[in-house]
Design a protein around this motif. Structure first.
Motif, PDB file in Angstrom:
ATOM      1  N   ASP A   1     -13.143  -1.745  -1.205  1.00 23.75           N
ATOM      2  CA  ASP A   1     -12.453  -1.936   0.063  1.00 23.75           C
ATOM      3  C   ASP A   1     -13.428  -1.813   1.226  1.00 23.75           C
ATOM      4  O   ASP A   1     -13.409  -2.615   2.161  1.00 23.75           O
TER       5      ASP A   1
ATOM      6  N   ARG B   1     -11.240  -5.048   5.227  1.00 19.98           N
ATOM      7  CA  ARG B   1     -11.107  -3.609   4.963  1.00 19.98           C
ATOM      8  C   ARG B   1      -9.722  -3.105   5.361  1.00 19.98           C
ATOM      9  O   ARG B   1      -9.167  -3.523   6.376  1.00 19.98           O
ATOM     10  N   ASN B   2      -9.185  -2.207   4.532  1.00 15.28           N
ATOM     11  CA  ASN B   2      -7.859  -1.612   4.737  1.00 15.28           C
ATOM     12  C   ASN B   2      -6.733  -2.648   4.712  1.00 15.28           C
ATOM     13  O   ASN B   2      -5.675  -2.437   5.309  1.00 15.28           O
TER      14      ASN B   2
ATOM     15  N   TRP C   1       0.831  -1.184   0.000  1.00 11.25           N
ATOM     16  CA  TRP C   1       0.000   0.000   0.000  1.00 11.25           C
ATOM     17  C   TRP C   1       0.871   1.241   0.000  1.00 11.25           C
ATOM     18  O   TRP C   1       1.894   1.298   0.659  1.00 11.25           O
TER      19      TRP C   1
ATOM     20  N   GLY D   1      -4.654  -3.881  -0.203  1.00  9.70           N
ATOM     21  CA  GLY D   1      -5.038  -2.768  -1.062  1.00  9.70           C
ATOM     22  C   GLY D   1      -4.620  -2.926  -2.517  1.00  9.70           C
ATOM     23  O   GLY D   1      -5.425  -2.740  -3.420  1.00  9.70           O
TER      24      GLY D   1
END
Length: 120
Positions: A87, A93-94, A73, A97
């Motif tokens: 996302d 999530r996070n 990322w 990426g």
């Protein structure tokens, strides 16, 4: 043979493929990369080999180096509104990426979201 390693699908596929054909290349549904490297070029592997020196001099030994770059990322990667929405809707999530931006596993969701808009 005694197996003493646990590997992911990319590393396992490359290792098995290389055993049968040294020109093997592996592409998967995610975004991962691995490559073969001579053991003498990997500083962290120095002194870890338990094989006798006579056997080492008889063979060129390789290790599979797993890059795991899907979780890369950077704020310099351009994210579209579709990337941000994907996302936000994902179970991780996070995380992952770069993989979410380019990997085949997520492209179906990107296409679905874009068809719901006027992009096409």
């Amino acid at each position: 043979m005694h197996v003493a390693a646990l590997v992911n699908d990319t590393v396992g596929a490359l290792s098995l493929g290389y055993y049968h054909d040294p020109d093997t290349v592996v592409f998967g549904t995610g975004s991962d990369s691995c490559y073969l490297e001579r053991t003498d070029a990997i500083i962290k592997s120095q002194g870890l080999l338990t094989t006798s020196r006579s056997m080492i001099s008889s063979f060129i030994l390789f290790l599979v180096v797993n890059m795991e770059w899907g979780n890369f990322w950077s704020s310099h990667l351009p994210r579209t509104s579709y990337d941000i929405d994907l996302d936000a809707e994902s179970s991780n999530r996070n995380d992952m990426g770069f993989e979410k931006m380019i990997a085949g596993m997520y492209l179906g969701d990107i296409v679905r979201m874009s068809q719901e808009s006027d992009i096409f």
